[in-house]
Write a protein that holds these residues in place. Structure first.
Motif, mmCIF file in Angstrom:
data_model
loop_
_atom_site.group_PDB
_atom_site.id
_atom_site.type_symbol
_atom_site.label_atom_id
_atom_site.label_comp_id
_atom_site.label_asym_id
_atom_site.label_seq_id
_atom_site.Cartn_x
_atom_site.Cartn_y
_atom_site.Cartn_z
ATOM 1 N N GLU A 185 0.839 -1.204 0.000
ATOM 2 C CA GLU A 185 0.000 0.000 0.000
ATOM 3 C C GLU A 185 0.873 1.253 0.000
ATOM 4 O O GLU A 185 2.079 1.191 0.225
ATOM 5 N N ASP A 186 0.252 2.390 -0.245
ATOM 6 C CA ASP A 186 0.975 3.652 -0.191
ATOM 7 C C ASP A 186 1.458 3.915 1.227
ATOM 8 O O ASP A 186 0.691 3.771 2.190
ATOM 9 N N THR A 187 2.716 4.311 1.364
ATOM 10 C CA THR A 187 3.311 4.470 2.692
ATOM 11 C C THR A 187 2.635 5.575 3.490
ATOM 12 O O THR A 187 2.267 5.385 4.654
ATOM 13 N N VAL A 188 2.476 6.741 2.873
ATOM 14 C CA VAL A 188 1.975 7.912 3.607
ATOM 15 C C VAL A 188 0.492 7.783 3.952
ATOM 16 O O VAL A 188 0.087 8.062 5.087
ATOM 17 N N THR A 189 -0.302 7.341 2.991
ATOM 18 C CA THR A 189 -1.764 7.336 3.216
ATOM 19 C C THR A 189 -2.276 6.050 3.863
ATOM 20 O O THR A 189 -3.359 6.044 4.443
ATOM 21 N N LYS A 190 -1.517 4.956 3.789
ATOM 22 C CA LYS A 190 -2.007 3.677 4.307
ATOM 23 C C LYS A 190 -1.116 3.093 5.408
ATOM 24 O O LYS A 190 -1.575 2.812 6.523
ATOM 25 N N ALA A 191 0.175 2.891 5.087
ATOM 26 C CA ALA A 191 1.050 2.171 6.014
ATOM 27 C C ALA A 191 1.310 2.951 7.306
ATOM 28 O O ALA A 191 1.259 2.386 8.410
ATOM 29 N N LEU A 192 1.573 4.240 7.195
ATOM 30 C CA LEU A 192 1.852 5.031 8.405
ATOM 31 C C LEU A 192 0.628 5.155 9.310
ATOM 32 O O LEU A 192 0.739 4.964 10.532
ATOM 33 N N PRO A 193 -0.562 5.466 8.782
ATOM 34 C CA PRO A 193 -1.746 5.473 9.653
ATOM 35 C C PRO A 193 -1.983 4.118 10.311
ATOM 36 O O PRO A 193 -2.366 4.042 11.490
ATOM 37 N N TYR A 194 -1.749 3.037 9.570
ATOM 38 C CA TYR A 194 -1.897 1.692 10.138
ATOM 39 C C TYR A 194 -0.938 1.513 11.310
ATOM 40 O O TYR A 194 -1.325 1.018 12.378
ATOM 41 N N PHE A 195 0.312 1.930 11.117
ATOM 42 C CA PHE A 195 1.321 1.771 12.170
ATOM 43 C C PHE A 195 0.935 2.520 13.438
ATOM 44 O O PHE A 195 0.957 1.966 14.550
ATOM 45 N N TRP A 196 0.579 3.791 13.304
ATOM 46 C CA TRP A 196 0.283 4.593 14.502
ATOM 47 C C TRP A 196 -1.011 4.150 15.184
ATOM 48 O O TRP A 196 -1.140 4.254 16.404
ATOM 49 N N GLU A 197 -1.932 3.630 14.408
ATOM 50 C CA GLU A 197 -3.182 3.150 14.999
ATOM 51 C C GLU A 197 -2.967 1.861 15.794
ATOM 52 O O GLU A 197 -3.530 1.673 16.886
ATOM 53 N N LYS A 198 -2.123 0.963 15.280
ATOM 54 C CA LYS A 198 -1.945 -0.363 15.880
ATOM 55 C C LYS A 198 -0.782 -0.437 16.864
ATOM 56 O O LYS A 198 -0.700 -1.405 17.642
ATOM 57 N N PHE A 199 0.114 0.550 16.860
ATOM 58 C CA PHE A 199 1.303 0.482 17.716
ATOM 59 C C PHE A 199 0.900 0.323 19.192
ATOM 60 O O PHE A 199 0.053 1.057 19.706
ATOM 61 N N ASP A 200 1.534 -0.639 19.860
ATOM 62 C CA ASP A 200 1.180 -0.962 21.247
ATOM 63 C C ASP A 200 2.322 -0.550 22.183
ATOM 64 O O ASP A 200 3.347 -1.242 22.274
ATOM 65 N N LYS A 201 2.153 0.582 22.869
ATOM 66 C CA LYS A 201 3.242 1.126 23.702
ATOM 67 C C LYS A 201 3.726 0.192 24.808
ATOM 68 O O LYS A 201 4.926 0.112 25.066
ATOM 69 N N PRO A 202 2.872 -0.560 25.479
ATOM 70 C CA PRO A 202 3.361 -1.405 26.576
ATOM 71 C C PRO A 202 4.279 -2.544 26.127
ATOM 72 O O PRO A 202 5.122 -2.992 26.902
ATOM 73 N N THR A 203 4.103 -3.013 24.896
ATOM 74 C CA THR A 203 4.860 -4.199 24.471
ATOM 75 C C THR A 203 5.860 -3.922 23.355
ATOM 76 O O THR A 203 6.563 -4.825 22.920
ATOM 77 N N MET A 204 5.943 -2.665 22.899
ATOM 78 C CA MET A 204 6.814 -2.351 21.762
ATOM 79 C C MET A 204 7.605 -1.075 22.029
ATOM 80 O O MET A 204 7.228 -0.267 22.885
ATOM 81 N N SER A 205 8.667 -0.896 21.283
ATOM 82 C CA SER A 205 9.443 0.344 21.385
ATOM 83 C C SER A 205 9.985 0.738 20.020
ATOM 84 O O SER A 205 10.144 -0.091 19.124
ATOM 85 N N ILE A 206 10.245 2.047 19.868
ATOM 86 C CA ILE A 206 10.767 2.607 18.617
ATOM 87 C C ILE A 206 12.156 3.182 18.906
ATOM 88 O O ILE A 206 12.374 3.833 19.931
ATOM 89 N N TRP A 207 13.091 2.963 17.980
ATOM 90 C CA TRP A 207 14.470 3.402 18.179
ATOM 91 C C TRP A 207 15.006 4.105 16.940
ATOM 92 O O TRP A 207 14.683 3.724 15.816
#
Length: 438
Positions: free
Chosen positions: A300-322
């Motif tokens: 899918e398109d990164t800006v319109t699809k993949a990034l919104p998917y990432f921020w919507e599904k990202f789970d702060k208690p079990t994941m981290s970004i570096w």
């Protein structure tokens, strides 16, 4: 009439531009058969004449030293090839620039992974295919009423654009893909069957089946042989140190009864052992579906699809970004070398991809570049210490944990995943190329 020596390696399509031009103009160009790429072009004698060490390179009989394929072709060409009128000369330059800017980069992006030269990136390959289609469409429309690109005879415009298309027609433009571009196909086949072309490139076979990325070939070209050599060396050392044991008579192996679970079903013990080696097994399970995100990012398109998917599904208690930045930018020289460095890092952490994703960006240009990346994975700490195989390269980077609620951090993630933006982490350096770990 120009006379001189051309330095290049066999099969260099860029050198073909000058060699075919010489066949038309009658210039006496001799290819140095003693040239060894990676050796000759790094020697002091060569660099004194051609400081960049690039090939093809041409040295004329009177001492002129010319590099860059189009400049060499111009030097050995004649009036017919270069354009007899001011307008024709401008049109020749127009199509030469068109080939080098609109066709060649896309062709290399698409074909090189199929040859194992560079790593495959789906997004970049898809963009390259679209660019090739666009360029072929322009050519096809233009050639509707024309036999050649400029005037009624073959010019350097035809030679250069045809050479820029050689790799694509040889490896990826199969009958189905090229079928819509009949005028281009007619023009291209007319050129490659001219005696001047055939003397340089030989009998050319059009692609029958579209080539695909070969991961095994890429691994062999980028470290596989070296690893085998190193392993072989270690093995020999061990054989010298370890005294040979006397062979013992072979005993019949007794079959072990299959292990059962509570429901009296057979249990795969090998799978159990493998599971105990899973570096991720002690970390809390995450509701984030890594595979689903990777499919979304790839298709899918990164800006319109993949990034919104990432921020919507990202789970702060079990994941981290570096975020990571390379510690030794002063050692980074040519862009392709920096890209290979990133590719090696990614290749060596192959088994980490189960619960991780990363985008590594090469920013800048030759002799002034930097590596900046954004990663996320399961867990709150650095993932690399979880397994010895993952620890080879990561200490060459400074790793900073990002707060997903921080707008600046979000901007950094978006830029690195979309491969576009200001990249404030490296002021003054623009995005050049990237590699995705997924």
């Amino acid at each position: 009439m120009a006379t001189g020596t051309l330095y290049t390696y066999p099969g260099n399509f860029r050198a073909f531009k000058a060699l075919i031009a010489a066949e038309y103009s009658g210039a006496k160009v001799t290819v140095d058969t003693t040239f060894k790429f990676g050796e000759t072009n790094k020697s002091k004698a060569f660099l004194d004449k051609f400081p960049l060490g690039k090939v093809p390179a041409f040295e004329s009989k009177n001492g002129d030293c010319i590099f860059e394929s189009n400049a060499i072709a111009h030097y050995v060409g004649n009036e017919q090839l270069l354009g007899k009128s001011h307008t024709d000369a401008a049109l020749v330059q127009q199509w030469i620039n068109f080939g080098d800017n609109e066709i060649l980069p896309a062709s290399c992006t698409w074909v090189f992974p199929c040859l194992g030269i560079t790593q495959f990136n789906k997004q970049e390959t898809d963009k390259a295919k679209e660019q090739i289609q666009k360029a072929l469409g322009v050519l096809n429309s233009y050639l509707t009423t024309r036999t050649f690109l400029v005037g009624e005879r073959i010019s350097q415009a035809d030679i250069t654009v045809a050479c820029d298309l050689l790799l694509a027609y040889q490896y990826v433009l199969d009958p189905a893909f090229r079928g819509s571009y009949g005028n281009v196909n007619r023009w291209f086949t007319t050129l490659i069957n001219q005696p001047q072309f055939k003397k340089v490139i030989g009998d050319f076979k059009l692609c029958e089946k579209m080539a695909q990325f070969d991961g095994k070939k890429y691994a062999e070209l980028h470290g596989g042989d070296k690893k085998k050599k190193e392993d072989g060396g270690d093995k020999k050392k061990e054989e010298k140190k370890t005294p040979q044991k006397k062979e013992q008579p072979k005993q019949e192996k007794k079959e072990k009864p299959a292990k059962k679970d509570d429901n009296d079903e057979d249990v795969d013990e090998d799978a159990e052992k493998e599971d105990t080696k899973d570096p991720w097994k002690d970390l809390p399970k995450s509701p984030f579906d890594f595979d689903a995100f990777k499919r979304c990012y790839s298709n899918e398109d990164t800006v319109t699809k993949a990034l919104p998917y990432f921020w919507e599904k990202f789970d702060k208690p079990t994941m981290s970004i570096w975020h990571c930045i390379y510690n030794y930018p002063g050692e980074l020289k040519k862009i392709f070398m920096t890209s290979n460095l990133v590719g090696g890092f990614i290749q060596r952490i192959e088994k980490m991809r189960k619960f991780s994703f990363g985008s590594m960006c090469v920013l800048g240009e030759d002799d002034k570049n930097q590596i900046s990346g954004v990663w996320f994975w399961r867990g709150q700490d650095l993932a690399f210490p979880l397994h010895p195989d993952w620890q080879v390269d990561y200490e060459s980077y400074t790793w900073t944990k990002l707060d997903p609620d921080d707008p600046k951090a979000r901007k950094m993630v978006n830029e690195h995943f979309a491969w576009e933006g200001d990249f404030d982490v490296c002021p003054g350096l623009k995005f050049n190329q990237g590699k995705i770990y997924k």
